[in-house]
Motif scaffolding. Structure first.
Motif, PDB file in Angstrom:
ATOM      1  N   LYS A  45      35.113  46.982  29.696  1.00 24.47           N
ATOM      2  CA  LYS A  45      34.848  45.603  29.569  1.00 24.47           C
ATOM      3  C   LYS A  45      36.484  44.501  30.664  1.00 24.47           C
ATOM      4  O   LYS A  45      35.229  43.238  31.164  1.00 24.47           O
ATOM      5  CB  LYS A  45      34.560  44.770  28.353  1.00 24.47           C
ATOM      6  N   VAL A  48      35.486  45.029  34.765  1.00 24.09           N
ATOM      7  CA  VAL A  48      34.597  44.254  35.543  1.00 24.09           C
ATOM      8  C   VAL A  48      34.528  42.667  34.872  1.00 24.09           C
ATOM      9  O   VAL A  48      34.161  41.963  35.877  1.00 24.09           O
ATOM     10  CB  VAL A  48      33.040  45.244  34.281  1.00 24.09           C
ATOM     11  N   LEU A  50      34.130  41.018  32.029  1.00 19.30           N
ATOM     12  CA  LEU A  50      33.851  40.777  30.600  1.00 19.30           C
ATOM     13  C   LEU A  50      34.616  39.975  29.862  1.00 19.30           C
ATOM     14  O   LEU A  50      34.605  39.074  28.926  1.00 19.30           O
ATOM     15  CB  LEU A  50      33.097  41.500  30.155  1.00 19.30           C
ATOM     16  N   LYS A  74      31.881  36.497  41.156  1.00 25.84           N
ATOM     17  CA  LYS A  74      30.824  37.012  41.591  1.00 25.84           C
ATOM     18  C   LYS A  74      30.681  38.060  42.573  1.00 25.84           C
ATOM     19  O   LYS A  74      29.862  38.893  43.038  1.00 25.84           O
ATOM     20  CB  LYS A  74      29.852  35.953  41.611  1.00 25.84           C
ATOM     21  N   ARG A  77      30.691  40.854  41.676  1.00 26.09           N
ATOM     22  CA  ARG A  77      30.496  41.535  40.359  1.00 26.09           C
ATOM     23  C   ARG A  77      28.956  41.685  41.598  1.00 26.09           C
ATOM     24  O   ARG A  77      28.055  43.033  40.941  1.00 26.09           O
ATOM     25  CB  ARG A  77      29.440  39.936  39.801  1.00 26.09           C
ATOM     26  N   ILE A  80      28.771  45.743  41.717  1.00 26.49           N
ATOM     27  CA  ILE A  80      28.942  46.254  40.252  1.00 26.49           C
ATOM     28  C   ILE A  80      28.149  45.738  39.473  1.00 26.49           C
ATOM     29  O   ILE A  80      26.505  45.227  39.187  1.00 26.49           O
ATOM     30  CB  ILE A  80      29.736  45.586  39.478  1.00 26.49           C
ATOM     31  N   MET A  82      26.344  48.126  35.591  1.00 34.06           N
ATOM     32  CA  MET A  82      26.927  48.807  35.152  1.00 34.06           C
ATOM     33  C   MET A  82      25.778  49.054  33.643  1.00 34.06           C
ATOM     34  O   MET A  82      24.618  48.494  33.615  1.00 34.06           O
ATOM     35  CB  MET A  82      27.224  47.332  34.157  1.00 34.06           C
ATOM     36  N   PHE A  84      25.274  49.471  29.985  1.00 32.23           N
ATOM     37  CA  PHE A  84      25.957  49.582  28.309  1.00 32.23           C
ATOM     38  C   PHE A  84      25.163  50.547  27.846  1.00 32.23           C
ATOM     39  O   PHE A  84      24.272  50.658  27.494  1.00 32.23           O
ATOM     40  CB  PHE A  84      25.840  47.694  28.129  1.00 32.23           C
ATOM     41  N   PRO A 102      18.738  41.804  38.096  1.00 29.90           N
ATOM     42  CA  PRO A 102      19.727  41.544  39.171  1.00 29.90           C
ATOM     43  C   PRO A 102      19.028  40.763  40.870  1.00 29.90           C
ATOM     44  O   PRO A 102      19.810  39.986  41.229  1.00 29.90           O
ATOM     45  CB  PRO A 102      20.242  42.594  39.080  1.00 29.90           C
ATOM     46  N   MET A 105      18.650  37.345  40.830  1.00 26.11           N
ATOM     47  CA  MET A 105      20.217  36.467  40.474  1.00 26.11           C
ATOM     48  C   MET A 105      21.093  36.485  42.136  1.00 26.11           C
ATOM     49  O   MET A 105      21.713  35.470  42.588  1.00 26.11           O
ATOM     50  CB  MET A 105      21.170  36.837  39.860  1.00 26.11           C
ATOM     51  N   PHE A 106      20.511  37.475  42.310  1.00 28.40           N
ATOM     52  CA  PHE A 106      21.707  37.634  44.008  1.00 28.40           C
ATOM     53  C   PHE A 106      21.279  38.101  45.329  1.00 28.40           C
ATOM     54  O   PHE A 106      21.937  37.996  46.217  1.00 28.40           O
ATOM     55  CB  PHE A 106      22.492  38.858  43.794  1.00 28.40           C
ATOM     56  N   ARG A 150      18.148  49.266  36.757  1.00 30.61           N
ATOM     57  CA  ARG A 150      18.818  47.978  36.938  1.00 30.61           C
ATOM     58  C   ARG A 150      20.190  47.742  37.296  1.00 30.61           C
ATOM     59  O   ARG A 150      20.813  47.207  38.078  1.00 30.61           O
ATOM     60  CB  ARG A 150      18.905  47.323  35.183  1.00 30.61           C
TER      61      ARG A 150
END
Ligand SMILES: Nc1ncnc2c1ncn2[C@@H]1O[C@H](COP(=O)(O)OP(=O)(O)O)[C@@H](O)[C@H]1O
Ligand SMILES: [Mg+2]
Lengths: 252, 246
Positions: A45, A48, A50, A74, A77, A80, A82, A84, A102, A105-106, A150
């Motif tokens: 974390k 990356v 976090l 961003k 990111r 990236i 990830m 979890f 995602p 968002m991007f 994802r």
């Protein structure tokens, strides 16, 4: 290339990461191994972003990532993906919505394009006909695969996996591990995997770092492990009696 | 010390919550969802509590004023003012702190411990703003409506209790609830409601957002969310009353 340069991280008055430096290269699966509680998740974390580190820096190619602000981060990111430990799927969204997330968002893709991309990723991880189910309605292994879908939705350059094998049976573990390996080759990512599963270590540890009590104790490949004289590493890797015997036999 | 630690962290969280949203359309959809789950879904409990409490307030007022010198319509007047001034704003606020506060803290807390918040952050989402702002906006907009509903239903509950038991006649009660009506009391109740809505949603989100551990800690933090929301509601009740009515 990701370069971790003398990083330190503590919580309240517990120092979790102590002066860790390591480099990760493209197209390789890198493993971080260590007992639970040794600081693997905190390390991942911190890499990356976090978690904010106290000292040292994390570089992605030439960018000093750990010093950027939220908006500038961003840019990286976006690259990236990830996975979890508990999959971390959004439980109020369906499988398909999770993979689309995602992209919302991007990107500025149209809804149709996003669905197409989501379906491509879900196919890639062999999830078929589950688009409209909720995370709670599918098995743990399927959740992991949806989480991988994802993570790869945006064609990542970096793939981080926190204990992809936790809570899975050995056969499912093997499948997930192979999937991660294949995706690393296909997408040519820098892949970093946290694990304490020895099968994964022997299967696909092209580069392994061993964390013990927040420090980097050892670094090498899966082949090196068999010959290592590092006591703490051996205690960890060859934890059970049979494995210890095997190693002794191999030495002789 | 603990107090300053929480206080500071709460304000840092709020600055994150109120920083400029990136994709406003997503926020709009979230706010609509929260209007339903925090607002519309609370109408039922508000109605039930208001009708009964309105009834009790009226009966108590009636039995405390069984003096022939008091005109009976005073029962309506006093019940009305009690409902507007204290019951429909503060009592309903405390009840909503229990209902909404615990659900917010456990929802956000669960997202924290299952790393869904980390997953949002990795996708470049300002998780604090994305999760908390829609809840604050939805409650601040919708709770005044709940207060209005509560006032109306409470006064109605008083009328039922008064007339059914015969402690006050329908004419007296209706005359009483219109007599010497001060509209500012309603404004005062609504102002309090807005503050309470903000306290409940932001404090509960705070306790959920910083959970660490597992299911047990999520449970504990949602209890804390309710307790501290209630304390802050009562504290701000005193302060706002002094500021607005003195
Ligand atoms: N957010 C946090 N706050 C305080 N302590 C933490 C936090 N995250 C992790 N720790 C502590 O850091 C240590 C390492 O944890 P972690 O990296 O999760 O171990 P693991 O190697 O099992 O992934 C643990 O002792 C844990 O309690
Ligand atoms: Mg871990």
């Amino acid at each position: 290339m990701i370069k971790v340069d003398h990083i330190w991280k503590s919580f309240n008055n517990q120092t979790v990461l102590k002066d860790i430096s390591v480099e990760f290269k493209k197209g390789k699966t890198n493993l971080i191994i260590g007992q639970s509680g040794s600081g693997k998740t905190v390390l991942l974390k911190s890499i990356v972003g976090l978690l904010d580190i106290d000292k040292g820096e994390v570089k992605y190619d030439d960018v000093v990532y750990s010093k950027l602000d939220f908006r500038k981060k961003k840019e990286i990111r976006k690259k990236i993906g990830m996975l979890f430990q508990g999959s971390a799927l959004f439980d109020s969204s369906t499988v398909e919505e999770n993979v689309i997330y995602p992209l919302n968002m991007f990107t500025n893709m149209s809804y149709e394009e996003k669905r197409e991309r989501a379906n491509f990723c879900l196919n890639r991880v062999n999830i078929l006909n589950a688009n409209h189910l909720y995370p709670s309605e599918i098995s743990g292994g399927m959740q992991k695969r949806v989480a991988i879908a994802r993570a790869i939705a945006l064609n990542p350059e970096y793939l981080f996996c926190d204990e992809p094998d936790s809570g899975l049976d050995p056969i499912t573990t093997l499948r997930i591990n192979n999937l991660i390996k294949e995706i690393t080759d296909e997408f040519n990512t820098i892949t970093i995997v946290n694990t304490h599963d020895m099968n994964s270590v022997m299967e696909f540890g092209e580069k392994i770092i061993f964390i013990h009590m927040g420090q980097k104790w050892w670094e090498g490949t899966n082949k090196d492990i068999l010959h290592s004289e590092n006591e703490k590493l051996n205690d960890f890797v060859f934890a059970n009696h049979m494995a210890k015997r095997l190693k002794q036999i191999k030495r002789i | 010390m603990q107090f300053f630690y929480h206080f500071g962290r709460y304000f840092i969280l709020l600055t994150k919550v109120f920083s400029k949203p990136e994709k406003s359309k997503i926020y709009y959809n979230q706010t609509l969802k929260e209007l339903i789950s925090l607002g519309v879904n609370s109408i039922g409990i508000v109605i039930i509590i208001s009708v009964f409490t309105g009834a009790v307030i009226t009966l108590q007022t009636a039995y405390n004023t069984e003096n022939p010198f008091y005109p009976r319509y005073l029962i309506g007047l006093m019940a009305r003012d009690t409902i507007i001034l204290e019951f429909s704003s503060t009592m309903v606020g405390l009840i909503l702190a229990g209902k909404i506060g615990s659900s917010i803290a456990s929802e956000i807390g669960t997202m924290r411990i299952t790393e869904q918040i980390d997953a949002l952050e990795i996708m470049g989402v300002n998780s604090a703003s994305y999760l908390i702002l829609p809840k604050i906006i939805a409650s601040v907009l919708f709770n005044p409506l709940l207060t209005m509903i509560s006032i109306a239903i409470g006064v109605f509950g008083g009328w039922i209790a008064g007339t059914v038991t015969g402690v006050v006649s329908s004419e007296d009660y209706i005359y009483g609830i219109q007599f010497a009506f001060i509209p500012f009391y309603v404004t005062y109740a609504l102002i309090k409601t807005v503050f309470y809505a903000f306290i409940i949603t932001s404090v509960s989100s705070y306790y959920g957002y910083f959970v660490r551990g597992g299911a047990l800690e999520v449970g504990r933090s949602s209890t804390k969310a309710v307790v501290y929301s209630c304390i802050l509601i009562l504290l701000s009740d005193v302060i706002l009353t002094q500021l607005l009515l003195s």
